[in-house]
Enzyme design. Structure first.
Site, PDB file in Angstrom:
ATOM      1  N   LYS A 115      84.671 -55.634  11.043  1.00 11.82           N
ATOM      2  CA  LYS A 115      83.323 -55.754  11.604  1.00 11.82           C
ATOM      3  C   LYS A 115      82.677 -57.014  11.036  1.00 11.82           C
ATOM      4  O   LYS A 115      82.866 -57.321   9.854  1.00 11.82           O
ATOM      5  CB  LYS A 115      82.546 -54.509  11.171  1.00 11.82           C
ATOM      6  CG  LYS A 115      81.141 -54.376  11.672  1.00 11.82           C
ATOM      7  CD  LYS A 115      80.551 -53.089  11.087  1.00 11.82           C
ATOM      8  CE  LYS A 115      79.246 -52.698  11.726  1.00 11.82           C
ATOM      9  NZ  LYS A 115      78.774 -51.385  11.229  1.00 11.82           N
ATOM     10  N   SER A 161      78.200 -44.893  12.374  1.00 14.42           N
ATOM     11  CA  SER A 161      78.546 -46.221  12.889  1.00 14.42           C
ATOM     12  C   SER A 161      80.035 -46.536  12.913  1.00 14.42           C
ATOM     13  O   SER A 161      80.446 -47.493  13.559  1.00 14.42           O
ATOM     14  CB  SER A 161      77.813 -47.302  12.100  1.00 14.42           C
ATOM     15  OG  SER A 161      76.491 -47.377  12.551  1.00 14.42           O
ATOM     16  N   SER A 197      77.319 -48.683  15.189  1.00 11.37           N
ATOM     17  CA  SER A 197      77.150 -50.127  15.263  1.00 11.37           C
ATOM     18  C   SER A 197      78.475 -50.897  15.216  1.00 11.37           C
ATOM     19  O   SER A 197      78.485 -52.072  15.543  1.00 11.37           O
ATOM     20  CB  SER A 197      76.257 -50.609  14.122  1.00 11.37           C
ATOM     21  OG  SER A 197      76.842 -50.298  12.876  1.00 11.37           O
TER      22      SER A 197
END
Ligand SMILES: *[C@@H]1O[C@H](CO)[C@@H](O)[C@H](O)[C@H]1NC(C)=O
Ligand SMILES: *[C@@H]1O[C@H](CO)[C@@H](O)[C@H](O)[C@H]1NC(C)=O
Ligand SMILES: *[C@@H]1O[C@H](CO)[C@@H](O)[C@H](O)[C@H]1NC(C)=O
Length: 605
Positions: A172, A280, A256
Site C-alpha cells: 500500500k 482497511s 482503504s
C-alpha cells in the site's frame, strides 16, 4: 489502514446522494473513471497528471497492452482470472499462479531464479495497472536489478538470502520504500518526503516492515492505490481517481487498501501488505475475493510508517497481509517473526512464531460461533449464503457450530468513532493544504467527521478510553462464557461473521462497518476467507423481508442481484487477541472444509 467510521451516519450518506455526484455511480461497466478535476486549481491537477504520466512511462513498451484489449476490458464485468490470464505468456501465467510456499521452495533451492520470477510478476502487475489503474508507484527496473543481485548471491553462496528469497511483493502506498515515493493518496506528497520538499529522506527512507521484508529477500515491485486520508471504505484519491473492483467493475474495490486488494485479485504480486484500523485490510480482501490477516497490534512492525493521526494509539493501526491462500499468509508471517522485529521496533511484542498454537485439527474438534446478523443490518443474500456454506462445511467436517450473541458491535463502532475522531482530523487538512487539492467527494466537508474539529479534550478522550476498556472486558467475558454452550466444555475457537453486509459494494452504498470494526476495538486477530461469488440466479432477496431499522432498510434496498452478480462473497473469521498462529491454522481448516465439501465456487486459485 482506516475505514471511515465517521461516515457511518445516515445523514451523511443521504447528503452525498442529494448532491448527485455523477462519477460516483458508474452508468456502464468501465475499468476506471478518468480523473475529473473537482476545482479549477491548475497546479495540483498538473502535478497529479504529471505523476500519472511518469508512472505509465515506467511500463516498458513490450508490456503495453493494445488499445483494443483496454477497450475490451472496459466492456467486461471482470478483468481478473481468465481475462488477465489470457493476456500472459505461459511461463508468466504459470509462475504468477503459484502460492508463496511453492514459489519460495523453488527460489530457495535454486531451481527458479529471482529474475525470472520477478520479471513474470512485474509483467503481470504492468497488465494489472493498465486494466485497473491500481499503482501509485512503479519500480519494475529496480526490482529486476535487485533480483539480479539475489541471483548472484545464490550463485556465489549456493544458498538463499532468506526465506522470502526473490519474492515479488506490493505494498500500500503508505509504506516508505527506498527508491520510491510515498503519496498516501495526497497530491501534496508527490516528489516530497511526507510533504516536505527539502527533506533529505525523500525516496531514501524505509519503513521498518519493508526493511524486514528486504532482509528476508523480498522485492517490492510497486505500491498500490489507497483512499485519500485513509478514512473511507472505498478507494479514491485525486491522483488516480476512483478505483473499481477488478472482479466486478461496477463495484468498489474497498478501502482503504483498495489497490492492494485488487492487485492480489489480479495476481500482480505474490503477496501484498496493507494497514488496518477499522477494516482497511479486511474490506479490500473481502471485496476482491482474496485472503487476508489483520493481526493484533504489536505483532508486526509499524515503525517509520506515516499515518493519519499518527499519535493516536488507543485503537492502533496494524499492518496486515493480503494474498492468494492461508498458507501464503502463514509462510510470510512466520518469516517476518523470524527477524525478531521487537529488537528494532519498540512497538512490537517479543513473541516469536508459536508452532504450539497451531491446533492439530486432525485430532481436535473445533467450536465455531456464528454471528449471522448483528441485529442492526442484515447481510445481503450472497453474504448470508456464504455464511451458510461455511456453516454446512464445518458441520459436515465434524466441527461444532453455535450462535454468537455477544456485546453490541454498534457500541464498538461508537467507541471507535469517539476515539479515532477525537483530534478533529486536523492532519488530513494539513496534508490537503500542501497542494490545494480538495477532499474527495466521499469525504466532503459536510460529512460529520472529516470536517476539521471539534477536538475533544484529554478528559473526554480518557472517558472514551474507559468505555473501550470496559467493552474489551465484556467481549472477552462473553467469549469465555461460550463454554456454557459448547459440547467440548471449552470456549469457542473462533467467531464467523460478515465483513460488511454486502459482497463488495456499489459505490456510495456502504452503510455499515460494525461487523468488521469491532475486531479493531477488541484488538483481536481476524482473517478474511473468500467463499463464493454473488449469483443473480440464486441470491434472490426475500420480497417479504421487513427491515429492522433505517440503515437496514437502506442497505436492503441497495441490493441489486444483477449489479452484484459475480462479486466475491467472503466471511470474517475472528480469533482471540494475539492468536495469529492458531487463527491461521483454523483458517486452513475452514478452507479445507469448503474445498472438501465442494461447496466453493472456485474463488480461490
Ligand atoms: C526445488 O524445488 C522444486 C519444487 O519442490 C522441485 O521440483 C525441484 O526438483 C527442487 N530442485 C532442487 C535442485 O532441489
Ligand atoms: C523538512 O526537511 C528539512 C531537511 O531535513 C528540515 O530541516 C525541515 O525542518 C523539515 N520541515 C518540516 C516542516 O518538517
Ligand atoms: C453462560 O452463562 C453465564 C451465567 O449464567 C451467562 O452470563 C452467559 O451469558 C452464558 N453465555 C452464553 C454464551 O450463553
Amino acid at each position: 489502514m482506516q475505514l471511515l467510521v465517521h461516515l457511518s451516519s445516515i445523514a451523511s450518506f443521504l447528503f452525498l446522494f442529494c448532491l448527485g455526484i455523477s462519477h460516483f455511480l458508474p452508468p456502464v461497466i468501465k475499468t476506471w473513471v478518468p480523473f475529473v478535476p473537482l476545482h479549477a486549481s491548475a497546479s495540483w491537477q498538473a502535478v497529479a497528471a504529471e505523476k500519472r504520466r511518469r508512472d505509465m512511462a515506467k511500463i516498458p513498451a513490450e508490456w503495453r497492452l493494445p488499445q483494443k484489449v483496454i477497450d475490451e476490458a472496459g466492456r467486461r464485468r471482470s478483468v481478473a482470472d481468465e481475462f488477465i490470464d489470457s493476456l500472459l505468456d505461459p511461463d508468466s501465467r504459470f509462475l504468477t499462479g503459484l502460492e508463496v510456499p511453492a514459489l519460495m521452495e523453488m527460489t530457495t533451492n535454486g531451481s527458479l531464479t529471482a529474475v525470472r520470477l520477478t520479471t513474470a510478476f512485474c509483467k503481470r502487475a504492468a497488465y494489472a495497472h493498465q486494466l485497473n489503474r491500481n499503482l501509485l508507484e512503479i519500480g519494475f527496473d529496480n526490482a529486476i536489478e535487485q533480483a539480479k543481485s539475489l541471483d548472484i548471491f545464490w550463485e556465489v553462496h549456493r544458498r538463499p538470502t532468506g526465506p522470502l528469497h526473490g519474492l515479488p511483493i506490493t505494498m500500500k502506498d503508505q509504506f516508505h520504500v527506498e527508491g520510491m515515493g510515498t503519496t498516501m493518496g495526497y497530491v501534496g506528497w508527490i516528489g516530497t518526503f511526507e510533504g516536505n520538499k527539502s527533506s533529505e529522506r525523500k525516496h531514501r527512507h524505509e519503513s521498518e516492515l519493508v526493511r524486514k521484508l528486504r532482509s528476508l529477500g523480498a522485492i517490492v515491485i510497486a505500491k498500490t492505490t489507497l483512499v485519500q486520508s485513509l478514512w473511507f471504505g472505498e478507494t479514491n484519491n485525486n491522483i488516480l481517481g476512483y478505483h473499481w473492483n477488478p472482479r466486478n467493475q461496477q463495484l468498489s474495490s474497498g478501502g482503504s487498501s483498495g489497490g492492494e486488494g485488487a492487485m492480489q485479485a489480479l495476481r500482480g504480486s505474490a503477496l501484498g501488505f496493507g494497514s488496518d484500523i477499522g477494516g482497511s485490510v479486511s474490506m479490500p480482501a473481502a471485496f476482491n475475493g482474496v485472503f487476508s490477516i489483520k493481526p493484533s497490534a504489536g505483532r508486526l512492525p509499524t515503525l517509520d510508517m506515516p499515518n493519519s493521526s499518527p499519535g493516536q494509539i488507543n485503537i492502533p493501526t496494524v499492518t496486515g497481509l493480503l494474498g492468494p491462500s492461508i498458507a501464503s499468509l502463514r509462510y510470510a508471517m512466520e518469516a517476518l517473526l523470524s527477524t525478531e522485529p521487537w529488537l528494532t521496533d519498540p512497538g512490537v511484542l517479543p513473541i516469536p512464531w508459536r508452532k504450539s498454537l497451531e491446533v492439530d485439527t486432525s485430532e481436535k474438534k473445533l467450536s465455531f460461533a456464528f454471528m449471522d446478523f448483528d441485529g442492526v443490518v442484515r447481510p445481503h443474500p450472497p453474504i448470508a449464503r456464504a455464511l451458510n456454506m461455511v456453516k454446512d462445511a464445518l458441520r459436515a467436517t465434524g466441527h461444532e457450530v453455535i450462535p454468537w450473541d455477544g456485546p453490541s458491535h454498534a457500541q464498538a463502532l461508537a467507541i471507535h468513532t469517539a476515539i479515532t475522531s477525537a483530534d478533529g482530523n486536523y492532519d488530513v487538512f494539513e496534508q490537503l493544504k500542501l497542494s490545494g487539492e480538495p477532499l474527495i467527494p466521499q469525504l466532503i466537508p459536510d460529512f460529520p467527521g472529516l470536517k476539521p474539529g471539534p477536538v475533544k479534550n484529554a478528559i473526554e478522550v480518557e472517558e472514551a478510553v474507559l468505555q473501550l476498556k470496559k467493552y474489551r472486558v465484556n467481549y472477552q467475558n462473553y467469549w469465555l462464557s461460550t463454554a456454557n454452550c459448547t459440547m467440548t466444555g471449552r470456549p469457542i475457537d473462533a467467531v464467523i461473521l460478515p465483513v460488511v453486509p454486502s459482497a463488495a459494494v456499489i459505490p456510495g452504498k456502504l452503510y455499515h462497518y460494525d461487523y468488521i470494526a469491532a475486531a479493531n476495538v477488541v484488538d483481536y486477530t481476524t482473517l478474511v476467507i473468500p467463499v463464493t461469488r454473488a449469483d443473480q440466479s440464486i441470491d434472490i432477496p426475500d420480497p417479504n423481508y421487513v427491515p429492522v431499522g433505517e440503515v437496514d432498510k437502506k442497505n436492503w434496498e441497495a441490493y441489486d442481484a444483477g449489479i452484484y452478480h459475480g462479486a466475491p462473497a467472503a466471511v470474517q473469521v475472528l480469533g482471540g487477541r494475539l492468536e495469529e498462529e492458531k487463527l491461521l491454522a483454523i483458517g486452513q481448516v475452514v478452507t479445507e472444509a469448503l474445498n472438501k465439501h465442494h461447496i466453493s465456487s472456485g474463488v480461490r486459485p
